[in-house]
Design a protein around this motif. Structure first.
Motif, PDB file in Angstrom:
ATOM      1  N   SER A 188      43.650  61.867  35.694  1.00 19.67           N
ATOM      2  CA  SER A 188      42.270  61.704  35.230  1.00 19.67           C
ATOM      3  C   SER A 188      41.254  62.275  36.204  1.00 19.67           C
ATOM      4  CB  SER A 188      41.977  60.215  35.004  1.00 19.67           C
ATOM      5  OG  SER A 188      42.168  59.490  36.197  1.00 19.67           O
ATOM      6  N   ASN A 189      41.564  62.192  37.479  1.00 21.42           N
ATOM      7  CA  ASN A 189      40.642  62.711  38.497  1.00 21.42           C
ATOM      8  C   ASN A 189      41.258  63.938  39.134  1.00 21.42           C
ATOM      9  OD1 ASN A 189      38.561  63.037  40.280  1.00 21.42           O
ATOM     10  ND2 ASN A 189      39.258  61.444  41.695  1.00 21.42           N
ATOM     11  N   VAL A 190      41.067  65.072  38.507  1.00 25.18           N
ATOM     12  CA  VAL A 190      41.699  66.301  38.975  1.00 25.18           C
ATOM     13  C   VAL A 190      40.880  66.893  40.105  1.00 25.18           C
ATOM     14  CG1 VAL A 190      42.451  68.593  38.333  1.00 25.18           C
ATOM     15  CG2 VAL A 190      42.646  66.730  36.696  1.00 25.18           C
ATOM     16  N   GLY A 191      41.458  67.026  41.262  1.00 19.02           N
ATOM     17  CA  GLY A 191      40.772  67.619  42.405  1.00 19.02           C
ATOM     18  C   GLY A 191      40.726  69.122  42.291  1.00 19.02           C
ATOM     19  N   ILE A 192      39.913  69.706  43.146  1.00 18.97           N
ATOM     20  CA  ILE A 192      39.789  71.155  43.130  1.00 18.97           C
ATOM     21  C   ILE A 192      40.991  71.802  43.777  1.00 18.97           C
ATOM     22  CG2 ILE A 192      38.446  73.064  44.055  1.00 18.97           C
ATOM     23  CD1 ILE A 192      37.227  71.741  41.654  1.00 18.97           C
ATOM     24  N   ARG A 193      41.389  71.250  44.928  1.00 21.90           N
ATOM     25  CA  ARG A 193      42.468  71.904  45.667  1.00 21.90           C
ATOM     26  C   ARG A 193      43.811  71.577  45.032  1.00 21.90           C
ATOM     27  NH1 ARG A 193      43.143  73.162  51.894  1.00 21.90           N
ATOM     28  NH2 ARG A 193      45.268  73.832  51.843  1.00 21.90           N
ATOM     29  N   ARG A 194      44.447  72.544  44.418  1.00 24.14           N
ATOM     30  CA  ARG A 194      45.731  72.362  43.765  1.00 24.14           C
ATOM     31  C   ARG A 194      46.534  73.642  43.927  1.00 24.14           C
ATOM     32  NH1 ARG A 194      45.091  71.909  37.979  1.00 24.14           N
ATOM     33  NH2 ARG A 194      47.243  71.224  38.012  1.00 24.14           N
ATOM     34  N   GLN A 195      47.835  73.495  43.775  1.00 28.31           N
ATOM     35  CA  GLN A 195      48.702  74.670  43.801  1.00 28.31           C
ATOM     36  C   GLN A 195      48.856  75.158  42.367  1.00 28.31           C
ATOM     37  OE1 GLN A 195      49.784  75.963  46.630  1.00 28.31           O
ATOM     38  NE2 GLN A 195      50.745  77.678  45.630  1.00 28.31           N
ATOM     39  N   ILE A 196      48.273  76.290  42.055  1.00 27.11           N
ATOM     40  CA  ILE A 196      48.270  76.823  40.698  1.00 27.11           C
ATOM     41  C   ILE A 196      49.318  77.926  40.596  1.00 27.11           C
ATOM     42  CG2 ILE A 196      46.880  77.878  38.888  1.00 27.11           C
ATOM     43  CD1 ILE A 196      45.964  75.086  39.714  1.00 27.11           C
ATOM     44  N   THR A 197      50.252  77.759  39.657  1.00 30.27           N
ATOM     45  CA  THR A 197      51.282  78.771  39.462  1.00 30.27           C
ATOM     46  C   THR A 197      50.767  79.868  38.541  1.00 30.27           C
ATOM     47  OG1 THR A 197      52.241  77.669  37.522  1.00 30.27           O
ATOM     48  CG2 THR A 197      53.042  76.974  39.699  1.00 30.27           C
ATOM     49  N   PHE A 198      51.529  80.958  38.489  1.00 26.34           N
ATOM     50  CA  PHE A 198      51.152  82.055  37.597  1.00 26.34           C
ATOM     51  C   PHE A 198      51.184  81.596  36.142  1.00 26.34           C
ATOM     52  CE2 PHE A 198      52.366  85.729  34.957  1.00 26.34           C
ATOM     53  CZ  PHE A 198      51.293  86.563  35.227  1.00 26.34           C
ATOM     54  N   VAL A 199      52.151  80.759  35.803  1.00 33.13           N
ATOM     55  CA  VAL A 199      52.255  80.244  34.421  1.00 33.13           C
ATOM     56  C   VAL A 199      51.029  79.409  34.071  1.00 33.13           C
ATOM     57  CG1 VAL A 199      53.594  78.780  32.866  1.00 33.13           C
ATOM     58  CG2 VAL A 199      54.774  80.307  34.461  1.00 33.13           C
ATOM     59  N   ASP A 200      50.560  78.587  35.018  1.00 27.72           N
ATOM     60  CA  ASP A 200      49.345  77.802  34.780  1.00 27.72           C
ATOM     61  C   ASP A 200      48.170  78.711  34.450  1.00 27.72           C
ATOM     62  OD1 ASP A 200      50.634  75.400  35.332  1.00 27.72           O
ATOM     63  OD2 ASP A 200      50.175  75.496  37.471  1.00 27.72           O
ATOM     64  N   SER A 201      48.044  79.789  35.205  1.00 29.58           N
ATOM     65  CA  SER A 201      46.923  80.697  34.979  1.00 29.58           C
ATOM     66  C   SER A 201      47.065  81.459  33.660  1.00 29.58           C
ATOM     67  CB  SER A 201      46.774  81.673  36.152  1.00 29.58           C
ATOM     68  OG  SER A 201      47.969  82.384  36.378  1.00 29.58           O
ATOM     69  N   VAL A 202      48.308  81.744  33.247  1.00 30.76           N
ATOM     70  CA  VAL A 202      48.529  82.398  31.948  1.00 30.76           C
ATOM     71  C   VAL A 202      48.000  81.513  30.823  1.00 30.76           C
ATOM     72  CG1 VAL A 202      50.287  83.105  30.284  1.00 30.76           C
ATOM     73  CG2 VAL A 202      50.478  83.817  32.671  1.00 30.76           C
ATOM     74  N   TRP A 203      48.292  80.220  30.920  1.00 28.99           N
ATOM     75  CA  TRP A 203      47.827  79.305  29.879  1.00 28.99           C
ATOM     76  C   TRP A 203      46.307  79.196  29.870  1.00 28.99           C
ATOM     77  CZ3 TRP A 203      50.265  77.489  25.791  1.00 28.99           C
ATOM     78  CH2 TRP A 203      51.654  77.485  25.785  1.00 28.99           C
ATOM     79  N   ILE A 204      45.688  79.240  31.020  1.00 23.61           N
ATOM     80  CA  ILE A 204      44.222  79.186  31.067  1.00 23.61           C
ATOM     81  C   ILE A 204      43.621  80.419  30.399  1.00 23.61           C
ATOM     82  CG2 ILE A 204      42.255  79.345  32.639  1.00 23.61           C
ATOM     83  CD1 ILE A 204      43.273  76.557  32.381  1.00 23.61           C
ATOM     84  N   VAL A 205      44.203  81.590  30.679  1.00 23.78           N
ATOM     85  CA  VAL A 205      43.729  82.819  30.018  1.00 23.78           C
ATOM     86  C   VAL A 205      43.859  82.693  28.508  1.00 23.78           C
ATOM     87  CG1 VAL A 205      44.220  85.265  29.668  1.00 23.78           C
ATOM     88  CG2 VAL A 205      44.152  84.347  31.980  1.00 23.78           C
ATOM     89  N   PHE A 206      44.988  82.163  28.080  1.00 23.17           N
ATOM     90  CA  PHE A 206      45.209  82.003  26.633  1.00 23.17           C
ATOM     91  C   PHE A 206      44.163  81.066  26.016  1.00 23.17           C
ATOM     92  CE2 PHE A 206      47.141  79.498  23.171  1.00 23.17           C
ATOM     93  CZ  PHE A 206      47.347  80.520  22.239  1.00 23.17           C
ATOM     94  N   VAL A 207      43.889  79.945  26.681  1.00 19.01           N
ATOM     95  CA  VAL A 207      42.903  78.992  26.169  1.00 19.01           C
ATOM     96  C   VAL A 207      41.521  79.632  26.108  1.00 19.01           C
ATOM     97  CG1 VAL A 207      41.687  76.839  26.689  1.00 19.01           C
ATOM     98  CG2 VAL A 207      44.180  76.937  26.876  1.00 19.01           C
ATOM     99  N   LEU A 208      41.149  80.375  27.141  1.00 21.07           N
ATOM    100  CA  LEU A 208      39.836  81.032  27.163  1.00 21.07           C
ATOM    101  C   LEU A 208      39.704  82.087  26.075  1.00 21.07           C
ATOM    102  CD1 LEU A 208      39.316  81.474  31.028  1.00 21.07           C
ATOM    103  CD2 LEU A 208      38.212  79.808  29.533  1.00 21.07           C
ATOM    104  N   MET A 209      40.821  82.661  25.647  1.00 18.10           N
ATOM    105  CA  MET A 209      40.777  83.711  24.623  1.00 18.10           C
ATOM    106  C   MET A 209      40.785  83.159  23.197  1.00 18.10           C
ATOM    107  SD  MET A 209      43.135  86.837  25.984  1.00 18.10           S
ATOM    108  CE  MET A 209      42.613  87.787  24.557  1.00 18.10           C
ATOM    109  N   ILE A 210      41.032  81.884  23.046  1.00 20.73           N
ATOM    110  CA  ILE A 210      41.160  81.307  21.699  1.00 20.73           C
ATOM    111  C   ILE A 210      39.939  81.576  20.823  1.00 20.73           C
ATOM    112  CG2 ILE A 210      41.245  79.104  20.449  1.00 20.73           C
ATOM    113  CD1 ILE A 210      43.313  78.159  22.471  1.00 20.73           C
TER     114      ILE A 210
END
Length: 796
Positions: A188-210
């Motif tokens: 629920s409380n997502v911090g800024i500092r996180r380890q983001i994988t390439f797959v995580d970023s792929v999904w974000i791109v997909f969501v932004l393109m919807i």
């Protein structure tokens, strides 16, 4: 240079427009040898193919170099996809030359807008990913009492940037929850500092393109919205076709807005200010340059295209293609091609930037290649720090090795070798700073590798390289002629501090020609001499000198140095600065350690006064979460108070609970802190109980110290406890056994077992406090051991 390239790009694009217009205008319309429209398509296709292939080359080069250390944090795979998307849009621009087909009209928006949106979303996601990895927005802070309009604007930008980062992080968290079918909890409380994988970023791109994808699906699916080919002129030499939609331009306008949005967000995330990305990763200037280039071309192409749309369709088609190129090419050049230039410069940088002692002197600092080399070293140093922050120490060290290679006159730098005298003599002041700081930073990273316990062989290698890198840096700084040209010599100060720490760990022995005491004395005196004009560094140097004198049993001299240090050291002014610079406030540590020294030289009243000073003036200044510093400062006080009766022991126990035990519960404790807590707590509990009254956990403590199957502490702590606290961990456990045996409710059997266990601990202590030839390593620690041994013998 940026402005020149931008002008060249704009000029070249305009000349291409004029050139093709001239070709089209020169065609013989009456000739039957070649259809003029086909001639246009050929010329137009060739131009698009050239630009498209260039972008493909950029994409392939970036992908092939995805493991390049200097590129890795720029996320070259995403940049390759960025360039690939631009290439697809470039090739897709040929669809403007096919207006007579309904399918080409229908596919214009979906093909181009999806590519454009993908490019913008890639920029947003790359910025978000590196921001999460580096945790850059944690420094965000708002001043409520500032009414200045410019500051309010800055605050608004900062808040907006932080909000976007948090939304993207929360979105990523929910995507992970959905992908795991609920098995992975959404925080629920997502911090800024996180380890983001390439797959995580792929999904974000997909969501932004919807949103764009939905719009283009609607454009293709609904006949009234879908763009179709319309014939507007039927007569003469040619039929003229244009693309129209029954719903008007609204879908086009919405599509353009959805294209622009991610680029605006990316610009916001790359702005300067509190919580902004490091300069090395901010691409604001590149984006602005791309926008300026695009606008310069679009101002020409779009109005011109509108004027000739129904008059000269070939020119209209070309101008629209040029508009597409004006969007993708500047972005590809400023954001992707410049990373390719980094790769290309690496291959030649060694030969371009090397200089030999035969044609260059130490004063030749203004040449272009020297500037280029320093700039490259600066960029690489930033990369190295980023890798270290991410915990990728081996990559950070490899980048550091590349920096040092830049300053070698021949071949690559190796951790096993060092710079020869000719190379040291040719270094200028700035270059000397870079080399020395890089070697000291590398020494610290090798120590971190050692602390990860990778295995016996790798541990030995890490320890050797850590000590050698720091020692080489100190020797190089001492010998370099450019040292005399440096006004600020603070670059080498952390090296002195680090070296003395390694000696305390037993990780370094000087050459046979020099004793350890002589080497340490020389090291400490050099540090004091170098820092004489820089106050807080000078405090640290004096602390180091006092510690060195203490180590060799010269306690009166050590106390005298601490008195000198007190005249300079102001805890309110210097403590945090020293802590940030040297990882611990060594001045506070040494002032506290002097309590034990004063007791040893029979100056107990001064020791008690020093304790009061530390508790009242120094302790409040140390941060609540600086557990190591708190432990180092308080332990000498505990060791004194525990032997001064119930009241003082109770005061020590309360201080211990407040500043060491309670704050570190549930935290990842430093090994030294964690292993000293148990014996010291037992001793203070026993001493604060007065006449041997039981305390709550006494039975558990007895069971613990008598449990031989459980390892109480790591073997290395035997030496480290003596180095840092002048007391052996074994002696503390023996004292704990002695204290427990004196408790009223300790039965005879347990008492005998405790005294026997105490003897065993003292045997270990005796072995750890003497060298192989029988010399005592610490007079203070041995004094404590002797006293406990005497008391146990009396009890037995």
């Amino acid at each position: 240079m940026k402005g020149l390239m931008q002008k060249i790009l704009c000029t070249a694009a305009i000349l291409l427009v004029i050139g093709l217009a001239a070709i089209i205008g020169s065609l013989d319309l009456d000739s039957q040898m070649l259809d003029p429209f086909i001639a246009f398509q050929v010329c137009y296709g060739i131009l698009l193919a050239i630009f498209g292939c260039i972008q493909l080359y950029v994409a392939i080069t970036l992908y092939n170099n995805r493991n390049n250390l200097l590129l890795e944090l720029y996320q070259p795979v995403w940049l390759a996809l960025f360039a690939l998307s631009g290439s697809i849009a470039t090739f897709g621009s040929f669809i403007f030359a096919l207006p007579q087909y309904d399918i080409s009209c229908a596919l214009r928006q979906p093909l181009l807008f999806v590519c454009f949106t993908f490019m913008g979303d890639v920029l947003v996601t790359r910025t978000w990913r590196i921001g999460c990895i580096m945790g850059v927005t944690q420094s965000f802070r708002v001043e409520d009492d500032n009414d200045d309009s410019s500051d309010q604007a800055t605050t608004f930008i900062t808040m907006s940037r932080l909000a976007i980062m948090k939304v993207l992080s929360k979105t990523s968290s929910w995507i992970g929850f959905i992908r795991s079918c609920g098995r992975k909890k959404s925080v629920s409380n997502v911090g800024i500092r996180r380890q983001i994988t390439f797959v995580d970023s792929v999904w974000i791109v997909f969501v932004l393109m919807i949103p764009q994808i939905i719009l283009q699906v609607v454009n293709l699916s609904l006949p009234n919205v879908r763009w179709k080919s319309e014939e507007i002129y039927d007569g003469g030499y040619d039929n003229i076709y244009i693309c129209e939609s029954d719903s008007g331009p609204w879908s086009l306008i919405v599509g353009i807005v959805l294209v622009i949005m991610p680029f605006l967000i990316s610009l916001l995330l790359n702005t300067k200010g509190d919580g902004a990305l490091p300069d090395q990763f901010r691409e604001l200037d590149a984006m602005i340059s791309s926008v300026v280039s695009s606008v310069c071309i679009l101002i020409i192409t779009l109005p011109s295209a509108a004027l000739v749309k129904e008059i000269v369709p070939e020119v209209y088609m070309y101008l629209m293609g040029a508009s597409v190129l004006s969007f993708v090419l500047p972005n590809c050049f400023h954001l992707a091609w410049k990373r390719v230039c980094v790769i290309k410069s690496q291959g030649t940088s060694a030969t371009r930037t090397k200089r030999s002692s035969s044609n260059t002197t130490a004063l030749d600092k203004d040449s272009e290649y020297t500037f280029a080399r320093l700039k490259q070293a600066e960029d690489a140093a930033t990369m190295s720090k980023m890798f270290e922050t991410m915990g990728q120490l081996k990559k950070a060290l490899e980048v550091s090795r590349g920096i040092l290679t830049l300053f070698k006159s021949d071949g690559e730098f190796s951790w096993e070798t060092e710079f020869d005298s000719s190379e040291v003599n040719t270094l200028g002041p700035k270059e000397l700073e870079v080399v020395v700081s890089t070697m000291i930073d590398s020494a610290k990273r090798w120590l971190k590798v050692l602390m990860t316990k990778p295995g016996k062989e790798e541990e030995d290698e890490a320890q050797l390289r850590s000590v050698k890198a720091c020692n080489d840096a100190l020797n190089m700084f001492k010998e370099a002629p450019a040292k005399k040209l440096l006004k600020d010599r603070s670059v080498v100060f952390p090296g002195y501090s680090f070296m003395i720490s390694m000696i305390k760990m037993g990780a370094y022995n000087p050459p046979d020609s020099q004793s350890l005491e002589e080497y340490e004395c020389e090291l400490a005196c050099s540090f004091v001499k170098e820092t004489v004009f820089q106050q807080y560094h000078h405090c640290r140097a004096l602390a180091m000198k006092a510690d060195m004198l203490r180590k060799h049993g010269r306690y009166e001299e050590a106390v005298a140095v601490t008195e000198e240090m007190k005249l300079v050291y102001d805890p309110h002014l210097h403590s945090k600065i020293i802590l940030n610079e040297y990882s611990s406030d060594h001045c506070a540590d040494i002032l506290s350690a002097a309590v034990s020294w004063l007791c040893y030289v029979d100056r107990k009243e001064e020791a008690l006064a020093r304790c009061d000073c530390i508790i009242e003036e120094i302790l409040p200044v140390i941060g609540e979460r600086e557990f190591n510093s708190l432990t180092l400062v308080l332990y000498p006080i505990f060791l004194l108070y525990k032997d001064m009766g119930r009241d003082k022991a109770t005061e020590a126990l309360e201080l211990y609970k407040k500043h060491v035990i309670q704050p570190t519960e549930g935290e990842k404790r430093h090994p030294v802190v964690a292993n000293l807590i148990i014996p010291m707590t037992i001793i203070l509990n026993c001493r604060s109980s007065g006449g041997g009254d039981t305390y709550v956990s006494m039975k558990d403590d007895i069971s613990y110290v008598l449990n031989d199957e459980e390892e109480k502490y790591p073997a290395w702590l035997k030496a480290s406890s003596v180095s840092y606290f002048d007391v052996s961990i074994c002696s503390l456990y023996a004292e704990a056994c002695l204290c427990l045996s004196r408790m009223n409710e300790c039965n005879k059997e347990a008492r005998e077992a405790l005294l026997k266990e105490g003897h065993l601990y003292l045997d270990l202590s005796d072995a750890s406090l003497k060298t192989e030839d029988g010399n005592i390593t610490s007079t203070l620690a041995y004094s404590h051991y002797s006293r406990i041994l005497s008391d146990i013998k009396q009890e037995g």
